[in-house]
Motif scaffolding. Structure first.
Motif, PDB file in Angstrom:
ATOM      1  N   SER A 101     -74.330  37.624 -34.320  1.00  0.00           N
ATOM      2  CA  SER A 101     -73.160  38.475 -34.057  1.00  0.00           C
ATOM      3  C   SER A 101     -71.866  37.714 -33.798  1.00  0.00           C
ATOM      4  CB  SER A 101     -73.451  39.400 -32.875  1.00  0.00           C
ATOM      5  OG  SER A 101     -74.558  40.207 -33.175  1.00  0.00           O
ATOM      6  N   GLY A 102     -71.887  36.383 -33.861  1.00  0.00           N
ATOM      7  CA  GLY A 102     -70.649  35.643 -33.626  1.00  0.00           C
ATOM      8  C   GLY A 102     -70.891  34.153 -33.644  1.00  0.00           C
ATOM      9  N   GLY A 103     -69.846  33.402 -33.328  1.00  0.00           N
ATOM     10  CA  GLY A 103     -69.909  31.954 -33.445  1.00  0.00           C
ATOM     11  C   GLY A 103     -70.825  31.288 -32.441  1.00  0.00           C
ATOM     12  N   SER A 104     -70.744  31.713 -31.182  1.00  0.00           N
ATOM     13  CA  SER A 104     -71.577  31.071 -30.155  1.00  0.00           C
ATOM     14  C   SER A 104     -73.058  31.262 -30.480  1.00  0.00           C
ATOM     15  CB  SER A 104     -71.288  31.665 -28.776  1.00  0.00           C
ATOM     16  OG  SER A 104     -69.931  31.519 -28.447  1.00  0.00           O
ATOM     17  N   GLU A 105     -73.403  32.454 -30.915  1.00  0.00           N
ATOM     18  CA  GLU A 105     -74.812  32.708 -31.264  1.00  0.00           C
ATOM     19  C   GLU A 105     -75.239  31.848 -32.449  1.00  0.00           C
ATOM     20  OE1 GLU A 105     -75.894  36.779 -31.942  1.00  0.00           O
ATOM     21  OE2 GLU A 105     -75.425  37.394 -29.904  1.00  0.00           O
ATOM     22  N   ALA A 106     -74.322  31.623 -33.382  1.00  0.00           N
ATOM     23  CA  ALA A 106     -74.661  30.789 -34.546  1.00  0.00           C
ATOM     24  C   ALA A 106     -74.913  29.345 -34.101  1.00  0.00           C
ATOM     25  CB  ALA A 106     -73.540  30.849 -35.579  1.00  0.00           C
ATOM     26  N   VAL A 107     -74.096  28.863 -33.177  1.00  0.00           N
ATOM     27  CA  VAL A 107     -74.269  27.491 -32.678  1.00  0.00           C
ATOM     28  C   VAL A 107     -75.572  27.379 -31.880  1.00  0.00           C
ATOM     29  CG1 VAL A 107     -73.308  25.771 -31.090  1.00  0.00           C
ATOM     30  CG2 VAL A 107     -71.805  26.936 -32.713  1.00  0.00           C
ATOM     31  N   GLU A 108     -75.814  28.354 -31.016  1.00  0.00           N
ATOM     32  CA  GLU A 108     -77.063  28.343 -30.229  1.00  0.00           C
ATOM     33  C   GLU A 108     -78.278  28.288 -31.161  1.00  0.00           C
ATOM     34  OE1 GLU A 108     -77.548  28.473 -26.859  1.00  0.00           O
ATOM     35  OE2 GLU A 108     -75.480  28.806 -26.253  1.00  0.00           O
ATOM     36  N   SER A 135     -64.114  19.067 -28.276  1.00  0.00           N
ATOM     37  CA  SER A 135     -64.589  20.022 -29.280  1.00  0.00           C
ATOM     38  C   SER A 135     -64.834  21.364 -28.603  1.00  0.00           C
ATOM     39  CB  SER A 135     -65.889  19.511 -29.888  1.00  0.00           C
ATOM     40  OG  SER A 135     -66.842  19.320 -28.855  1.00  0.00           O
ATOM     41  N   TYR A 136     -64.932  22.408 -29.402  1.00  0.00           N
ATOM     42  CA  TYR A 136     -65.311  23.717 -28.863  1.00  0.00           C
ATOM     43  C   TYR A 136     -66.409  24.286 -29.740  1.00  0.00           C
ATOM     44  CZ  TYR A 136     -65.180  28.484 -27.162  1.00  0.00           C
ATOM     45  OH  TYR A 136     -65.538  29.704 -26.616  1.00  0.00           O
ATOM     46  N   HIS A 137     -67.515  24.680 -29.113  1.00  0.00           N
ATOM     47  CA  HIS A 137     -68.617  25.240 -29.890  1.00  0.00           C
ATOM     48  C   HIS A 137     -69.030  26.620 -29.399  1.00  0.00           C
ATOM     49  CE1 HIS A 137     -68.927  21.578 -32.166  1.00  0.00           C
ATOM     50  NE2 HIS A 137     -69.088  20.858 -31.081  1.00  0.00           N
ATOM     51  N   GLY A 138     -68.279  27.189 -28.454  1.00  0.00           N
ATOM     52  CA  GLY A 138     -68.607  28.521 -27.984  1.00  0.00           C
ATOM     53  C   GLY A 138     -68.773  28.539 -26.473  1.00  0.00           C
ATOM     54  N   ASN A 139     -68.939  29.741 -25.936  1.00  0.00           N
ATOM     55  CA  ASN A 139     -68.926  29.899 -24.481  1.00  0.00           C
ATOM     56  C   ASN A 139     -70.269  30.244 -23.859  1.00  0.00           C
ATOM     57  OD1 ASN A 139     -66.552  29.208 -23.193  1.00  0.00           O
ATOM     58  ND2 ASN A 139     -65.506  31.076 -23.817  1.00  0.00           N
ATOM     59  N   ALA A 210     -70.468  18.594 -34.775  1.00  0.00           N
ATOM     60  CA  ALA A 210     -69.008  18.438 -34.803  1.00  0.00           C
ATOM     61  C   ALA A 210     -68.369  19.535 -35.635  1.00  0.00           C
ATOM     62  CB  ALA A 210     -68.642  17.084 -35.411  1.00  0.00           C
ATOM     63  N   GLU A 211     -67.086  19.803 -35.335  1.00  0.00           N
ATOM     64  CA  GLU A 211     -66.270  20.688 -36.173  1.00  0.00           C
ATOM     65  C   GLU A 211     -65.589  19.806 -37.231  1.00  0.00           C
ATOM     66  OE1 GLU A 211     -63.561  23.282 -33.492  1.00  0.00           O
ATOM     67  OE2 GLU A 211     -64.418  21.761 -32.193  1.00  0.00           O
ATOM     68  N   PRO A 212     -65.735  20.098 -38.514  1.00  0.00           N
ATOM     69  CA  PRO A 212     -65.053  19.286 -39.540  1.00  0.00           C
ATOM     70  C   PRO A 212     -63.535  19.254 -39.355  1.00  0.00           C
ATOM     71  CG  PRO A 212     -66.762  20.595 -40.543  1.00  0.00           C
ATOM     72  CD  PRO A 212     -66.668  21.060 -39.112  1.00  0.00           C
ATOM     73  N   LEU A 244     -72.840  21.012 -38.537  1.00  0.00           N
ATOM     74  CA  LEU A 244     -71.386  21.204 -38.603  1.00  0.00           C
ATOM     75  C   LEU A 244     -71.036  22.614 -38.146  1.00  0.00           C
ATOM     76  CD1 LEU A 244     -70.417  19.240 -41.837  1.00  0.00           C
ATOM     77  CD2 LEU A 244     -70.262  18.508 -39.447  1.00  0.00           C
ATOM     78  N   ASP A 245     -70.082  22.675 -37.236  1.00  0.00           N
ATOM     79  CA  ASP A 245     -69.629  23.952 -36.699  1.00  0.00           C
ATOM     80  C   ASP A 245     -68.352  24.343 -37.446  1.00  0.00           C
ATOM     81  OD1 ASP A 245     -68.519  26.026 -35.323  1.00  0.00           O
ATOM     82  OD2 ASP A 245     -68.743  25.134 -33.326  1.00  0.00           O
ATOM     83  N   GLU A 246     -68.517  25.271 -38.382  1.00  0.00           N
ATOM     84  CA  GLU A 246     -67.372  25.751 -39.160  1.00  0.00           C
ATOM     85  C   GLU A 246     -67.011  27.174 -38.761  1.00  0.00           C
ATOM     86  OE1 GLU A 246     -66.864  24.918 -43.189  1.00  0.00           O
ATOM     87  OE2 GLU A 246     -67.481  22.823 -43.005  1.00  0.00           O
ATOM     88  N   VAL A 247     -67.274  27.501 -37.504  1.00  0.00           N
ATOM     89  CA  VAL A 247     -66.981  28.860 -37.041  1.00  0.00           C
ATOM     90  C   VAL A 247     -65.500  29.177 -37.257  1.00  0.00           C
ATOM     91  CG1 VAL A 247     -66.805  30.285 -34.960  1.00  0.00           C
ATOM     92  CG2 VAL A 247     -68.905  29.022 -35.443  1.00  0.00           C
ATOM     93  N   MET A 248     -64.627  28.212 -36.960  1.00  0.00           N
ATOM     94  CA  MET A 248     -63.200  28.475 -37.108  1.00  0.00           C
ATOM     95  C   MET A 248     -62.648  27.967 -38.445  1.00  0.00           C
ATOM     96  SD  MET A 248     -60.197  27.782 -34.358  1.00  0.00           S
ATOM     97  CE  MET A 248     -59.782  29.267 -33.485  1.00  0.00           C
ATOM     98  N   CYS A 249     -63.073  26.788 -38.856  1.00  0.00           N
ATOM     99  CA  CYS A 249     -62.428  26.163 -40.022  1.00  0.00           C
ATOM    100  C   CYS A 249     -63.107  26.526 -41.340  1.00  0.00           C
ATOM    101  CB  CYS A 249     -62.380  24.649 -39.842  1.00  0.00           C
ATOM    102  SG  CYS A 249     -64.013  23.868 -39.796  1.00  0.00           S
ATOM    103  N   ALA A 273     -68.677  31.905 -38.771  1.00  0.00           N
ATOM    104  CA  ALA A 273     -68.460  33.223 -38.139  1.00  0.00           C
ATOM    105  C   ALA A 273     -67.081  33.724 -38.578  1.00  0.00           C
ATOM    106  CB  ALA A 273     -68.584  33.147 -36.626  1.00  0.00           C
ATOM    107  N   LYS A 274     -66.197  33.950 -37.648  1.00  0.00           N
ATOM    108  CA  LYS A 274     -64.817  34.409 -37.866  1.00  0.00           C
ATOM    109  C   LYS A 274     -64.495  34.889 -39.298  1.00  0.00           C
ATOM    110  CE  LYS A 274     -63.345  31.459 -34.057  1.00  0.00           C
ATOM    111  NZ  LYS A 274     -62.725  32.273 -33.012  1.00  0.00           N
ATOM    112  N   GLY A 275     -64.139  33.988 -40.193  1.00  0.00           N
ATOM    113  CA  GLY A 275     -63.737  34.380 -41.550  1.00  0.00           C
ATOM    114  C   GLY A 275     -64.867  34.959 -42.377  1.00  0.00           C
TER     115      GLY A 275
HETATM  116  C1  LIG Z   1     -65.530  25.946 -33.645  1.00  0.00           C
HETATM  117  C2  LIG Z   1     -65.991  27.142 -32.873  1.00  0.00           C
HETATM  118  N1  LIG Z   1     -67.300  27.260 -32.572  1.00  0.00           N
HETATM  119  C3  LIG Z   1     -67.772  28.321 -31.895  1.00  0.00           C
HETATM  120  C4  LIG Z   1     -66.924  29.318 -31.460  1.00  0.00           C
HETATM  121  C5  LIG Z   1     -67.468  30.488 -30.707  1.00  0.00           C
HETATM  122  O1  LIG Z   1     -67.407  31.635 -31.472  1.00  0.00           O
HETATM  123  P1  LIG Z   1     -67.445  33.086 -30.787  1.00  0.00           P
HETATM  124  O2  LIG Z   1     -66.209  33.188 -29.962  1.00  0.00           O
HETATM  125  O3  LIG Z   1     -67.475  34.034 -31.955  1.00  0.00           O
HETATM  126  O4  LIG Z   1     -68.684  33.148 -29.978  1.00  0.00           O
HETATM  127  C6  LIG Z   1     -65.558  29.243 -31.744  1.00  0.00           C
HETATM  128  C7  LIG Z   1     -64.625  30.282 -31.275  1.00  0.00           C
HETATM  129  O5  LIG Z   1     -63.431  30.107 -31.208  1.00  0.00           O
HETATM  130  C8  LIG Z   1     -65.075  28.123 -32.461  1.00  0.00           C
HETATM  131  O6  LIG Z   1     -63.774  27.993 -32.757  1.00  0.00           O
END
Ligand SMILES: Cc1ncc(COP(=O)(O)O)c(C=O)c1O
Length: 449
Positions: A101-108, A135-139, A210-212, A244-249, A273-275
Motif C-alpha cells: 500500500s505504499g513505500g514504507s511497506e515496499a521497503v519493509e 537516506s530516507y526509506h520510510g517511517n 540505497a536510493e539511486p 534499490l529504493d526507488e519509491v521517490m525517484c 511507490a509514489k509514481g
Molecule cells: C525513498 C523513499 N522511500 C520510502 C518512502 C516511504 O514511502 P511512504 O511514505 O509511501 O511509506 C519514501 C517517502 O517519501 C521515500 O521517499
C-alpha cells in the motif's frame, strides 16, 4: 475549523490545513476556490496531475466490478496485468512484483525478503544491512532503521534495529573534498563501503540499500558517475544483495522508468511507490529477481510476510492505467524535455543567487539548496526555519513545492524539491520557477537576507 475543533490528527497540532476539494491537471483547488499549482506532485507522487479522466474511469470500472478479494484466496485481473506490465519483460532480471500500500511497506518487504532468501539459501548468518546516512526509506520501524536521517531517527532510536549501519552518502555538494576528482570521490566511498563489509564480517551482510537519486532528505541528489557500478561490484564480490529504493525517484520521475537504468546496474530487490499509482490509490510494490523467488519456491514455498491489502484490486487497476497512460502518451520523453527546460529555468533564476548554493536533479526531479554563504556552503541557522518560510510564502503565491530542512546532516541545511507532473506544459514550468523565485526571495527578506 481551527486546530482544536478538527478531529483529524494533522501533521501540525497547532494548525489545520485548508481542505483540498478538487484537482484539475497540474492544479489543486482549495475550499475557498483558490487554484494552486502543484509543482511537487505532493511528495513526487502525482505524476499525471490530478483527476486524469482515464484513471478516474479505470478506478470506477474496477470498483463497480470487484473492490476487494483477499490474496489468501484470490488473485485479480488488475494485479496480474500490472505485474505483467512491470516485470513481464524482466527488466534487469526483476521478475516478480509484490503489491503493497505504499513505500514504507515496499521497503519493509524488501528487507524481509532479503533475510528470508539467505535463510533459505543456507546462509542464515547474513542478517546485517548497510545503508547510508541522510537516506530516507520510510517511517515504519524497519524502514526507519534503514534510513539514515538523524532527525527522523532520533526520537525512536531506542526502538530501531541495530542490524543497520550507515556509510557516507554519495552527496557530492557536501561530501566531495575540494582536492578530489569525481573518480577519487567514488573510490573513497567504495573503499568505505568495502571497509564496512570487512568490519561487519562480509558473510554477515544481507544487503546494501540505497536510493539511486536521494529524495526528501537531501533534495534530488544523483550519485556521481560510476558509484553504483562500484557498489554493485562490492555487493557481488561479498555475496550480498543490492536493494534499490526507488519509491521517490522511480517510475519515470528521472526520465527512465527506473532510475537505475541510468547507472549501468540493476538491483536484486527494488521498492517503488509514489509514481506507480500517481496518488490515485495508495499503492507500492517490491520487485524481486527470479533468482531470489526461485530459491524460496524450491525451499519453504512462500514469502513469509503479508498484509490485508496486498495487491488491492482498485489500487492495482489505478496503477495499471497510470502506467498505460505514461506509455501511450510517451510521457518519459516529455519528462526528459521538460526536465531540460526546468533545469535551464532554475539555472537562469537561481544560478547567480547569493543564497542558492546548488541546483541539482534529473528528469523532472530537481532541488535547489539554500546556503547562508555560497563560498563556504555554510547553511542557515536551522532555528530560522527558512524552508518552512519558503513553503508558506510559496503556498501564499499559489504554489505547492516540497521544502525541507536538515539537508546537510539531518539538522541543518534547507532545500526545496520540485517534482512537477509529467503532463505539465512549458508555461507551467515557467510559472513554477517564477513563483518559487518570489517565495525564496520573500522568505529570505523575512530573515533579513
Ligand atoms: C525513498 C523513499 N522511500 C520510502 C518512502 C516511504 O514511502 P511512504 O511514505 O509511501 O511509506 C519514501 C517517502 O517519501 C521515500 O521517499
Amino acid at each position: 475549523m481551527n486546530a482544536r475543533t478538527s478531529r483529524v490528527l494533522h501533521r501540525s497540532l497547532r494548525e489545520t490545513p485548508p481542505k483540498a476539494v478538487g484537482g484539475d491537471g497540474v492544479w489543486l483547488i482549495a475550499e475557498d476556490g483558490r487554484r494552486i499549482l502543484d509543482a511537487s506532485g505532493g511528495a513526487a507522487v502525482s505524476c499525471l496531475g490530478h483527476q486524469h479522466p482515464r484513471v478516474v474511469e479505470a478506478i470506477s470500472r474496477q470498483a463497480s466490478r470487484l473492490a476487494y478479494a483477499h490474496t489468501a484466496f484470490f488473485s485479480s485481473e488488475p494485479a496480474e496485468a500490472l505485474a505483467e506490465l512491470l516485470v513481464g519483460h524482466e527488466p534487469g532480471g526483476l521478475a516478480y512484483a509484490y503489491f503493497v500500500s505504499g513505500g514504507s511497506e515496499a521497503v519493509e518487504a524488501g528487507i524481509k525478503l532479503a533475510r528470508q532468501y539467505f535463510i533459505e539459501s543456507g546462509q542464515p548468518r547474513r542478517q546485517r544491512f548497510i545503508a547510508r546516512r541522510q537516506s530516507y526509506h520510510g517511517n515504519t520501524l524497519g524502514a526507519l532503521s534503514a534510513g539514515g536521517n538523524a532527525w527522523r531517527r532520533e526520537p525512536y532510536a531506542p526502538l530501531l534495529s541495530p542490524v543497520f549501519s550507515h556509510v557516507t552518502p554519495a552527496f557530492a555538494y557536501h561530501e566531495q573534498r575540494a582536492s578530489e576528482s569525481e573518480t577519487d570521490f567514488v573510490a573513497r566511498l567504495a573503499a568505505e563501503l568495502e571497509a564496512e563489509f570487512v568490519r561487519l564480517g562480509p558473510d554477515t551482510v544481507a544487503a546494501f540499500i540505497a536510493e539511486p537519486v536521494v529524495g526528501a532528505t537531501a533534495g534530488c541528489v544523483p550519485a556521481p558517475e560510476g558509484y553504483f557500478r562500484a557498489v554493485r561490484e562490492i555487493c557481488d564480490r561479498h555475496g550480498a544483495l543490492l536493494i534499490l529504493d526507488e519509491v521517490m525517484c522511480g517510475m519515470g520521475r528521472t526520465g527512465t522508468t527506473h532510475a537505475w537504468q541510468q547507472e549501468g546496474v540493476a538491483p536484486d530487490i527494488q521498492a517503488i511507490a509514489k509514481g506507480l499509482g500517481g496518488g490515485y490509490q495508495p499503492i507500492g510494490a517490491m520487485l524481486a529477481s527470479a533468482r531470489i523467488i526461485d530459491t524460496l519456491r524450491r525451499g519453504s514455498g512462500a514469502f513469509q510476510h503479508g498484509h490485508t491489502y496486498l495487491a488491492h484490486p482498485i489500487a492495482c487497476a489505478a496503477a495499471l492505467e497510470v502506467q498505460r497512460i505514461i506509455s501511450d502518451e510517451q510521457l518519459l520523453d516529455r519528462v526528459g524535455d521538460l526536465g531540460g527546460l526546468l533545469e535551464r529555468r532554475l539555472t537562469e533564476r537561481f544560478g547567480n543567487h547569493r543564497h542558492v548554493g546548488d541546483i541539482r536533479g534529473r528528469g523532472l526531479f530537481w532541488a535547489i539548496e539554500l546556503v547562508a554563504d555560497r563560498a563556504t556552503r555554510k547553511p542557515f541557522d536551522p532555528g530560522l526555519k527558512l524552508n518552512q518560510r519558503i513553503k508558506a510564502d510559496a503556498f501564499e503565491a499559489g504554489l505547492v513545492c516540497y521544502p525541507s530542512g536538515g539537508t546537510v546532516d539531518g539538522r541543518s541545511g534547507d532545500h526545496v524539491l520540485l517534482a512537477p507532473p509529467y503532463i505539465a506544459t512549458p508555461q507551467d514550468i515557467d510559472l513554477i520557477v517564477d513563483r518559487l523565485g518570489f517565495a525564496v526571495d520573500s522568505a529570505l527578506r523575512s530573515i533579513n537576507h
